[in-house]
Write a protein that holds these residues in place. Sequence first.
Motif, mmCIF file in Angstrom:
data_model
loop_
_atom_site.group_PDB
_atom_site.id
_atom_site.type_symbol
_atom_site.label_atom_id
_atom_site.label_comp_id
_atom_site.label_asym_id
_atom_site.label_seq_id
_atom_site.Cartn_x
_atom_site.Cartn_y
_atom_site.Cartn_z
ATOM 1 N N LYS B 384 0.835 -1.196 0.000
ATOM 2 C CA LYS B 384 0.000 0.000 0.000
ATOM 3 C C LYS B 384 0.877 1.255 0.000
ATOM 4 N N ILE B 385 1.878 1.247 0.861
ATOM 5 C CA ILE B 385 2.801 2.382 0.931
ATOM 6 C C ILE B 385 3.550 2.542 -0.390
ATOM 7 N N GLU B 386 3.988 1.428 -0.956
ATOM 8 C CA GLU B 386 4.756 1.498 -2.208
ATOM 9 C C GLU B 386 3.944 2.111 -3.354
ATOM 10 N N LEU B 387 2.671 1.744 -3.423
ATOM 11 C CA LEU B 387 1.845 2.296 -4.504
ATOM 12 C C LEU B 387 1.698 3.808 -4.361
ATOM 13 N N VAL B 388 1.540 4.273 -3.124
ATOM 14 C CA VAL B 388 1.464 5.724 -2.881
ATOM 15 C C VAL B 388 2.781 6.392 -3.288
ATOM 16 N N LEU B 389 3.902 5.787 -2.865
ATOM 17 C CA LEU B 389 5.207 6.370 -3.198
ATOM 18 C C LEU B 389 5.423 6.392 -4.710
ATOM 19 N N GLU B 390 4.986 5.338 -5.402
ATOM 20 C CA GLU B 390 5.146 5.302 -6.860
ATOM 21 C C GLU B 390 4.284 6.359 -7.556
ATOM 22 N N GLN B 391 3.093 6.599 -6.981
ATOM 23 C CA GLN B 391 2.217 7.621 -7.562
ATOM 24 C C GLN B 391 2.800 9.029 -7.413
ATOM 25 N N LYS B 392 3.393 9.267 -6.257
ATOM 26 C CA LYS B 392 3.795 10.647 -5.940
ATOM 27 C C LYS B 392 5.250 10.979 -6.213
ATOM 28 N N PHE B 396 10.617 3.403 -7.146
ATOM 29 C CA PHE B 396 10.377 2.156 -7.882
ATOM 30 C C PHE B 396 10.488 0.972 -6.935
ATOM 31 N N SER B 397 9.402 0.235 -6.809
ATOM 32 C CA SER B 397 9.455 -0.978 -5.994
ATOM 33 C C SER B 397 10.374 -1.976 -6.683
ATOM 34 N N ASP B 421 13.059 -3.298 0.417
ATOM 35 C CA ASP B 421 12.084 -4.167 1.088
ATOM 36 C C ASP B 421 12.419 -4.307 2.570
ATOM 37 N N LYS B 422 13.697 -4.518 2.841
ATOM 38 C CA LYS B 422 14.136 -4.690 4.227
ATOM 39 C C LYS B 422 13.874 -3.430 5.023
ATOM 40 N N ALA B 423 14.204 -2.277 4.426
ATOM 41 C CA ALA B 423 13.975 -0.990 5.085
ATOM 42 C C ALA B 423 12.486 -0.822 5.397
ATOM 43 N N LEU B 424 11.658 -0.984 4.384
ATOM 44 C CA LEU B 424 10.213 -0.793 4.548
ATOM 45 C C LEU B 424 9.623 -1.742 5.590
ATOM 46 N N LEU B 425 9.944 -3.023 5.483
ATOM 47 C CA LEU B 425 9.373 -4.004 6.401
ATOM 48 C C LEU B 425 9.782 -3.714 7.839
ATOM 49 N N ASN B 426 11.039 -3.326 8.034
ATOM 50 C CA ASN B 426 11.485 -3.035 9.397
ATOM 51 C C ASN B 426 10.895 -1.729 9.928
ATOM 52 N N LEU B 427 10.786 -0.742 9.061
ATOM 53 C CA LEU B 427 10.176 0.518 9.493
ATOM 54 C C LEU B 427 8.711 0.290 9.886
ATOM 55 N N ILE B 428 8.022 -0.541 9.100
ATOM 56 C CA ILE B 428 6.621 -0.846 9.430
ATOM 57 C C ILE B 428 6.543 -1.637 10.732
ATOM 58 N N ALA B 429 7.375 -2.685 10.822
ATOM 59 C CA ALA B 429 7.348 -3.553 12.010
ATOM 60 C C ALA B 429 7.660 -2.774 13.283
ATOM 61 N N ASP B 430 8.560 -1.791 13.176
ATOM 62 C CA ASP B 430 8.939 -0.992 14.345
ATOM 63 C C ASP B 430 8.023 0.214 14.555
ATOM 64 N N GLY B 435 1.970 7.988 11.498
ATOM 65 C CA GLY B 435 1.759 9.433 11.637
ATOM 66 C C GLY B 435 2.573 10.293 10.688
ATOM 67 N N LEU B 436 3.384 9.652 9.837
ATOM 68 C CA LEU B 436 4.176 10.453 8.892
ATOM 69 C C LEU B 436 3.382 10.702 7.609
ATOM 70 N N ASN B 437 3.631 11.856 6.960
ATOM 71 C CA ASN B 437 3.031 12.070 5.649
ATOM 72 C C ASN B 437 3.914 11.425 4.580
ATOM 73 N N SER B 438 3.404 11.404 3.343
ATOM 74 C CA SER B 438 4.092 10.612 2.321
ATOM 75 C C SER B 438 5.490 11.154 2.004
ATOM 76 N N GLU B 439 5.683 12.491 2.068
ATOM 77 C CA GLU B 439 7.026 13.044 1.855
ATOM 78 C C GLU B 439 8.003 12.498 2.900
ATOM 79 N N GLN B 440 7.526 12.509 4.149
ATOM 80 C CA GLN B 440 8.396 12.037 5.236
ATOM 81 C C GLN B 440 8.694 10.541 5.106
ATOM 82 N N ILE B 441 7.673 9.792 4.698
ATOM 83 C CA ILE B 441 7.877 8.348 4.504
ATOM 84 C C ILE B 441 8.896 8.108 3.397
ATOM 85 N N PHE B 442 8.727 8.828 2.280
ATOM 86 C CA PHE B 442 9.649 8.684 1.142
ATOM 87 C C PHE B 442 11.094 8.960 1.582
#
Lengths: 464, 464
Positions: B384-392, B396-397, B421-430, B435-442
Motif C-alpha cells: 500500500k505504501i509502495e503504490l502511494v510512493l510510486e504515484q507521488k 520504484f518498488s 524491502d528490508k527498510a520498509l518491512l522493518n520501518l513498518i514492524a517498528d 503518523g508520517l506524511n508521504s514526503e516524510q515516509i519517502f
Amino acid sequence: MNKKENILIIGAGLSGSLLALRLAQRGYIVNLRESRPDLRITDISAGRSINLALSNRGINALKMVGILDKVLPLCIPMNGRMIHSVEEETFLSNYSGREGEYINSISREDLNTLLLNEADKFENISITFNNKCKKVDLENNIATFWDYKSESEEKVEATIIFGADGAGSSLRKSMFLKREMLFSYSQQYLKHGYKELSIPPSNNGNFRTFKNALHIWPRGSYMLIALPNLDGSFTVTLFLSHEEEEYNFKDLDSKEKLSTFFRNQFPDAFKLMPNLVEEFFDNPVGNLGTIKCEPWNYKGKTLLIGDAAHAIVPFYGQGMNASFEDVFILDTFIEKYKGDWSKIFFEYEKERKKDTDAIGDLAIENFYEMRDHVANHIFKEKRKIELVLEQKFSYFSKYSMVTFNENISYSDASIIGNAQDKALLNLIADGKLEGLNSEQIFAKVKQETLDIIDDDKVAKTMHH
Amino acid sequence: MNKKENILIIGAGLSGSLLALRLAQRGYIVNLRESRPDLRITDISAGRSINLALSNRGINALKMVGILDKVLPLCIPMNGRMIHSVEEETFLSNYSGREGEYINSISREDLNTLLLNEADKFENISITFNNKCKKVDLENNIATFWDYKSESEEKVEATIIFGADGAGSSLRKSMFLKREMLFSYSQQYLKHGYKELSIPPSNNGNFRTFKNALHIWPRGSYMLIALPNLDGSFTVTLFLSHEEEEYNFKDLDSKEKLSTFFRNQFPDAFKLMPNLVEEFFDNPVGNLGTIKCEPWNYKGKTLLIGDAAHAIVPFYGQGMNASFEDVFILDTFIEKYKGDWSKIFFEYEKERKKDTDAIGDLAIENFYEMRDHVANHIFKEKRKIELVLEQKFSYFSKYSMVTFNENISYSDASIIGNAQDKALLNLIADGKLEGLNSEQIFAKVKQETLDIIDDDKVAKTMHH
C-alpha cells in the motif's frame, strides 16, 4: 532392531571407515568397500591433500568411537596463523583469545590407517579394497562393483547403502541420473587451483620454521600455506589462479619463471624449499570445488555422507571435521529412532543439510579473507578487538564458533558470525568504537549484532 | 568482419529465433536447427507453458529487431494481480502506482510463429526442423545432429555455435562433461510442481472473469494462477507440492478428491472450469527448476544463451524477458567488438552472468511472496505504501525495477530492491512510519535503504 541387517558402505576413506566403526560398535554387520588399494600397504597419496586440520567437531566424533587417545599422538597443535610478509617479517595471529583453543595438523594417511586398523578389530566389519562402485540401482538397493584384482563385476545387495565415496561419489551420480528424484545438485569451481609442495626437515630432523602454527604467505590474488608434519617437514600448498590474474599456473611454465616468482613473492619460504622446481613440475594442479546436493537419501534406504554429500574447499579447515560431524549427528538419530532407517535418514538430512550448506559457503568466503589477510587494515583492527573480547568476555568470533564450538551448529555460527562481523566492521568504519573501554565495546558489538539479526529476520518473513 | 562466417544456432525457440533474426540483420549467415517439428504446421504445445508475460526487457529486444508493432496485437495487457480469496472475494493489486506500467499476456506459440515467419524473410537464415543436437565437439566446433525424418546423423561444423536449446541444452551437457572446462553447474528443484488447466471462453466467446489481470488464488502452500488468451480463454496453472504438505499432486488421485479440493479451495474458479477433471488427469505435472552455470562460452567459439544458460522458475514472469534481454545485451557487444567473438563472448558473460543469477534468485523468492500474498498483513501494508510512493515520487518498488525498468540491471534491481524491502518491512514492524506524511515516509525509506546498502558494502569488503 535387526542387528543382522546387511549394511554396505561405499568408500573406506575417513568418513566411511569412521561410520563403519560406529555401526559395528552398535552391532550392525558392515560391508565396507574401497576403490583404492589398502593405503596401509600401498602408497596412494598422490592427488589428495596430505595433511588436514583436526579441530573440535572432528575430535568430538573421534571421542564418540573411543579412539581419541590414539589420535592425539598423531597431532601437531597449531595455535594460530603465522603470517609471512614479502619483506620476510612474520607475525603470529592466534586462532583464539582463550588458552587451549587450537587446531591440529594431522596426516590423512596416519588417521585413515588408524581408523582401518580399528575397523579390522571388529568381526562384524569386512573390508574389501580395489572395489570400484560403478553405479547403484536405487529401486532395488543393489550396488555394482568392479574388482580391479579379479577384473570382474559383482552386484552387492544391501538393506542399507551408504555413499561415503567422496567428491566423485558414484552413489551421487546414480541419484543425479535418476530423473524422478528431482535431484538438486551444484558444483562450483573456484578459478584458483592448488599444488602441493614441501619444506623438508633440517638435516638433523628438526622443523625449519616455527612448528606450532599454520603458516600463511597471503599475497592478494594468490597465497602459500604450510602445515607441520610429525617428521619435521611441512606440507606447503600454493593456491594460484589457473589462468587468470597477474600470476597463474598456466604461465609458470619454466624453471626460471617459477624460481623468480617464489624468490620475489615468498623469499623466506623459497630458501627452505630445495625441491621446489622438481615438486612443482612433478605434482598435479588440483581443482577447488564445492558440491552441494539434495536429497541425500532415496526412500530411506541409501544415504550420501561426508564429501559425497557436500564437498567443500579447504579454507576453513573443516572438510574432514564436517564429515566426521556427519557421523556424530547421524549417530544421534540412529540412537533416537533405533532401526527405523527411513526416519533416521529423513530427520538427519533435515537437521544437517543447512549446516553443511553453511560451512560450504563459509569455506569459500574464508578464501578471500585468508589471501587478503595482511592487506586489509580494517580486518586487522577487527581481529585485534576480537582477541581482546575473547580474552575478557564470553565472546566467540565466527572462526571460534566454527572451529572450537561443536555445540553451535555451522548454520548458527554462520548467521551469528556474519552479523557479528558486519557489526564490528561497520562500527570500526564509522569510528564508533573509538575511546571506548572493552566493556563498552563488548556491549555495543553485542547490541548491534542482535539488531542486525533481528532486521534480517523481519526482511525474511517475506520469503518463507 | 567476415559476414560470411558460418553461424550455427541450436534451437529455434523464442531466444534462438530472435538471435537468428538479429544476426541475419547484421549480415551473418545463420544455420538455425530445431529438434521439434515446425510449430506452424504441427501442434507441439504439450508440456510447455502456453502463455507468458511479456514486459519491458522483452519489449526492448523486440524493438531492436523492429517487430514490436507486430507483437503488440498479440498481447493482452494485465494491469495488476487480481487476488481471489477462499470466500470468493476479489481484490485488484496494481503492478505499479504509475499509469502505463503493465505486463502483457502472450501465447508462446503466437510469438514463436511470428519470429519464425520473420526469420523466413531472410535469405541468409536457413531453418531445419526435426534436428536434435546430440552433442557438440567443443575443440573442433562440430555439432552432431540426429534428423528424425531421415533417421540419420549429421555433423555440422561452424565458426560460431550458439546453444539456444533451452533448459535441457545439449551444448550445456557437452560443456558439463568436459572436465578441463571446470564447468560450474547448478540445478535446483522446488518441491512444488505445476499443471496446466483452463477456463474456456463463455458460449459467446467472452472472458468468463476479468480480462486485464493476472489472477491469483494464493493459498499458502499452493496456489492457482490464470492468464488471459486472445480467444477469451484463460490458461490456468496449479502450483502444488509434489508429495509433501497437506495437499499434493501424489494424493490428488481421484476425481472426487480433485473436485473437493477445487470446490473448497478455489470455489469461484471451480465454477468456471468445466473441463477440470479431464485436463487434470490428462496433463503432465511439470517440474520447477532453476539452472545456473559458468562459463557460458568455450574459447570464444560456443555460447550458451537463454534458458540453456539460465533456466528460472516462472514466478517473476521474467523467463522469456531475460532470454530476450540476453540477445539485446549480446548485440551491444557484437556492435562494440565487431567480429571479435572471443572478446564479445567474454565481455558479454562478464556483464550478464550476475544479472541472470539475480533474476534466478528473485524468481524463487517471488514464489513465496505470491503464494503467501493475502496471508501476510505486513506485506499488504508495505504494498500500500509502495503504490502511494510510486504515484507521488520517483520511487520504484523491486517489482517495478525488475519489470518496467530495463535501464536498471537485474542485479542492481535485486540489491536496491532487497534493501528497500528490508527498510520498509522493518520501518513498518517498528512502527516508525506511523503518523508520517508521504514526503516524510519517502525520505525515511530512502535514507534507511541507503544505510542498509552501505552497511552491506562494508561487511562485504572482507570477502572480495
